[in-house]
Design a protein around this motif. Structure first.
Motif, PDB file in Angstrom:
ATOM      1  N   GLU A 145       0.832  -1.198   0.000  1.00 30.05           N
ATOM      2  CA  GLU A 145       0.000   0.000   0.000  1.00 30.05           C
ATOM      3  C   GLU A 145       0.869   1.252   0.000  1.00 30.05           C
ATOM      4  N   ILE A 146       0.615   2.143  -0.939  1.00 32.36           N
ATOM      5  CA  ILE A 146       1.313   3.427  -1.009  1.00 32.36           C
ATOM      6  C   ILE A 146       0.276   4.529  -1.208  1.00 32.36           C
ATOM      7  N   ASN A 147       0.371   5.569  -0.370  1.00 32.73           N
ATOM      8  CA  ASN A 147      -0.580   6.691  -0.444  1.00 32.73           C
ATOM      9  C   ASN A 147      -2.030   6.223  -0.348  1.00 32.73           C
ATOM     10  N   GLY A 148      -2.264   5.215   0.475  1.00 30.68           N
ATOM     11  CA  GLY A 148      -3.624   4.723   0.676  1.00 30.68           C
ATOM     12  C   GLY A 148      -4.128   3.805  -0.416  1.00 30.68           C
ATOM     13  N   LYS A 149      -3.334   3.571  -1.451  1.00 31.48           N
ATOM     14  CA  LYS A 149      -3.742   2.701  -2.549  1.00 31.48           C
ATOM     15  C   LYS A 149      -3.035   1.349  -2.438  1.00 31.48           C
ATOM     16  N   LEU A 150      -3.799   0.296  -2.562  1.00 34.00           N
ATOM     17  CA  LEU A 150      -3.242  -1.052  -2.513  1.00 34.00           C
ATOM     18  C   LEU A 150      -2.863  -1.445  -3.940  1.00 34.00           C
ATOM     19  N   ILE A 151      -1.580  -1.309  -4.274  1.00 34.51           N
ATOM     20  CA  ILE A 151      -1.161  -1.549  -5.651  1.00 34.51           C
ATOM     21  C   ILE A 151      -0.483  -2.904  -5.833  1.00 34.51           C
ATOM     22  N   GLY A 152      -0.370  -3.663  -4.752  1.00 38.56           N
ATOM     23  CA  GLY A 152       0.205  -4.993  -4.856  1.00 38.56           C
ATOM     24  C   GLY A 152      -0.279  -5.885  -3.741  1.00 38.56           C
ATOM     25  N   VAL A 153      -0.602  -7.129  -4.068  1.00 43.10           N
ATOM     26  CA  VAL A 153      -0.978  -8.139  -3.080  1.00 43.10           C
ATOM     27  C   VAL A 153       0.155  -9.159  -3.016  1.00 43.10           C
ATOM     28  N   PRO A 154       0.630  -9.511  -1.832  1.00 42.24           N
ATOM     29  CA  PRO A 154       1.771 -10.429  -1.732  1.00 42.24           C
ATOM     30  C   PRO A 154       1.512 -11.768  -2.419  1.00 42.24           C
ATOM     31  N   THR A 155       2.490 -12.220  -3.190  1.00 47.16           N
ATOM     32  CA  THR A 155       2.415 -13.554  -3.784  1.00 47.16           C
ATOM     33  C   THR A 155       2.747 -14.618  -2.744  1.00 47.16           C
ATOM     34  N   GLY A 156       3.520 -14.229  -1.757  1.00 50.90           N
ATOM     35  CA  GLY A 156       3.946 -15.129  -0.698  1.00 50.90           C
ATOM     36  C   GLY A 156       4.629 -14.286   0.360  1.00 50.90           C
ATOM     37  N   ILE A 157       5.136 -14.918   1.389  1.00 51.14           N
ATOM     38  CA  ILE A 157       5.812 -14.175   2.435  1.00 51.14           C
ATOM     39  C   ILE A 157       7.202 -14.743   2.675  1.00 51.14           C
ATOM     40  N   SER A 158       8.071 -13.859   3.115  1.00 50.93           N
ATOM     41  CA  SER A 158       9.419 -14.259   3.475  1.00 50.93           C
ATOM     42  C   SER A 158       9.897 -13.291   4.541  1.00 50.93           C
ATOM     43  N   GLY A 159      11.076 -13.505   5.013  1.00 53.77           N
ATOM     44  CA  GLY A 159      11.657 -12.634   6.020  1.00 53.77           C
ATOM     45  C   GLY A 159      13.046 -13.136   6.338  1.00 53.77           C
ATOM     46  N   LYS A 160      13.823 -12.311   6.993  1.00 52.86           N
ATOM     47  CA  LYS A 160      15.201 -12.676   7.313  1.00 52.86           C
ATOM     48  C   LYS A 160      15.278 -13.336   8.689  1.00 52.86           C
ATOM     49  N   VAL A 161      15.878 -14.509   8.718  1.00 53.02           N
ATOM     50  CA  VAL A 161      16.154 -15.181   9.988  1.00 53.02           C
ATOM     51  C   VAL A 161      17.576 -15.731   9.948  1.00 53.02           C
ATOM     52  N   PHE A 162      18.117 -16.024  11.131  1.00 54.93           N
ATOM     53  CA  PHE A 162      19.412 -16.698  11.231  1.00 54.93           C
ATOM     54  C   PHE A 162      19.161 -18.205  11.268  1.00 54.93           C
ATOM     55  N   TYR A 163      19.838 -18.936  10.407  1.00 50.73           N
ATOM     56  CA  TYR A 163      19.705 -20.394  10.473  1.00 50.73           C
ATOM     57  C   TYR A 163      21.075 -21.048  10.304  1.00 50.73           C
TER      58      TYR A 163
END
Length: 455
Positions: A145-163
């Motif tokens: 969401e930018i400036n109140g407009k939803l211009i992208g829906v996540p295809t998936g999720i990720s994030g940084k972790v230590f492994y």
């Protein structure tokens, strides 16, 4: 970089006009696809993404699921390699020839989100009709969401972790060491450095807890250390710097300690990796025991080191209220503002993120599904389990801050990469490097705000 700026300028000048076609739709159930009662000649829409052959096959199979349940829509699929995709999609958006539905990188969303003439549709208009967004967490959804407009829906999720490589850590444990703290436990950065020193003492001087690579440590970790020291993302959602020079100096000195203690590999190897050299052999040999990487890359790391993977707890870096963990949209699905059939396209998008059959076909090809419903579908199907499931659960339980579109700006990353290399190899002091970084940061962000009309 100059090429990107030219493309962006073209995009902002040309833009694309928004076309809305009315279309009926029924209510959506919990994760169920939203159907539409349309008769007559099928509406033809197009869809483009990047990836390898495995992703192409999975995506085409998911599209076939959609077409079987929506015979009033015909989808032309347009798979691409990653190389050249950015320039291609930016040009298409600028001249109004972009596909109806497209895969869009999180790093590129800021390039189009502030365009004076919309080139991507505001997906809020489809909510509760063609598109069910209630299955997403508000924090994750706000990443597009930018400036109140939803211009992208996540295809998936990720994030940084230590492994880490369990085989190698178990070798250390067998020789008198201890397992590192895992999810739900805590340790400080000092604890982590002390642990690294002891692992190196037992397993050898060439061992490091973290890898050095072009995509992960130390570049991305550095941005999060900066953010933790500031108590917020180091660049704000309105492209403003949120750190001070003193905090940059502090972060640089932390990375000197991380390198000296063995959390990170040697300075020369870090610089070599950031220049683009392949460093897989160090992981394969077990010299680089772990990584600070995307959850979506865990399976790849397991394959490289031929070992099960364990998860480190995220070390506290002076601000326990800011845990350093965040959930990032892996990529975005976006709809072109020039689409002639936006409602039908929104139904396809809904199928990809909410239909159980489509979710099974996609599997983990775009990381972990972005909704709790999608994760349950894959878990029940046996596709989401083990270390990647553990790491994702850890992220979701701890992360709180929404993703910022300016977090990994290429221009900012280039500044950090070059300045960090100069510092870590001893060519310049932390104070000298911090001065240069702050100056360049301010110039880059000022230009971005001006170009995109950000107040």
């Amino acid at each position: 970089m100059v090429k990107k700026k030219v493309l962006l300028a073209t995009l902002l000048v040309l833009g694309a006009s928004l076309t809305l076609i009315a279309n009926g739709a029924s209510e959506s159930g919990n994760g169920a696809p939203i159907q539409s009662a349309v008769s007559g000649k099928p509406q033809e829409i197009s869809m483009m993404w990047w990836g390898n052959d495995t992703r192409h096959k999975a995506t085409n199979a998911a599209v076939q699921v959609f077409e079987s349940k929506n015979p009033d829509v015909k989808v032309t699929t347009m798979p691409n390699p990653f190389d050249g995709y950015h320039d291609k999609i930016i040009i298409q958006l600028a001249n109004g020839t972009a596909p109806d539905l497209m895969c869009f990188s999180t790093e590129w969303i800021a390039e189009v989100g502030f365009a004076k003439k919309a080139v991507l549709d505001d997906l809020h208009q489809f909510e509760g009709k063609e598109l069910d967004t209630s299955t997403f967490s508000p924090v994750l959804l706000s990443g597009g969401e930018i400036n109140g407009k939803l211009i992208g829906v996540p295809t998936g999720i990720s994030g940084k972790v230590f492994y880490y490589n369990k085989k190698r850590i178990n070798e250390y444990v067998e020789k008198g060491g201890n397992l590192p703290p895992g999810p739900g436990e805590s340790w400080t950065l000092d604890d982590m450095m002390a642990y690294a020193k002891d692992v190196r003492r037992v397993l050898g001087d060439n061992v490091a807890l973290m890898s050095a690579s072009t995509d992960n440590a130390p570049l991305h970790f550095f941005t999060f250390v900066l953010s933790e020291l500031a108590g917020k993302y180091y660049v704000s959602p309105t492209a403003r710097l949120e750190v001070t020079k003193d905090q940059v100096v502090q972060a640089l000195n932390i990375f000197r300690q991380l390198t000296d203690s063995g959390v990170l590999p040697s300075a020369s190897l870090q610089v070599e990796a950031m220049a683009g050299s392949t460093m897989d052999a160090h992981q394969t040999k077990g010299e680089w025991i772990g990584d600070y990487g995307w959850t979506s890359n865990i399976k790849e790391f397991e394959s490289k080191c031929d070992s099960e993977i364990g998860i480190y707890a995220y070390p506290v870096i002076g601000r326990p209220e800011f845990d350093g963990l965040f959930v990032r949209p892996a990529q975005f699905w976006s709809i072109s503002a020039a689409s002639k059939h936006p409602q039908a396209t929104a139904r396809l998008l809904n199928c990809l993120v909410n239909d159980s059959d489509a979710l099974v076909e996609l599997g983990l090809q775009r990381s972990v599904p972005p909704t709790e419903y999608g994760q349950k579908v894959l878990a029940d199907h046996g596709a989401l389990k083990g270390s990647i499931y553990d790491a994702t659960s850890y992220l979701l339980s701890k992360a709180g801050a929404p993703f910022s579109p300016f977090l990994n700006l290429p221009e900012m990353s280039d500044v950090i990469r070059n300045a960090y290399a100069s510092f870590i190899t001893g060519k310049e002091t932390a104070d000298e490097v911090a001065d240069k970084m702050m100056s360049r940061f301010e110039v880059i962000l000022s230009q971005i705000r001006k170009k995109n009309g950000i107040q």
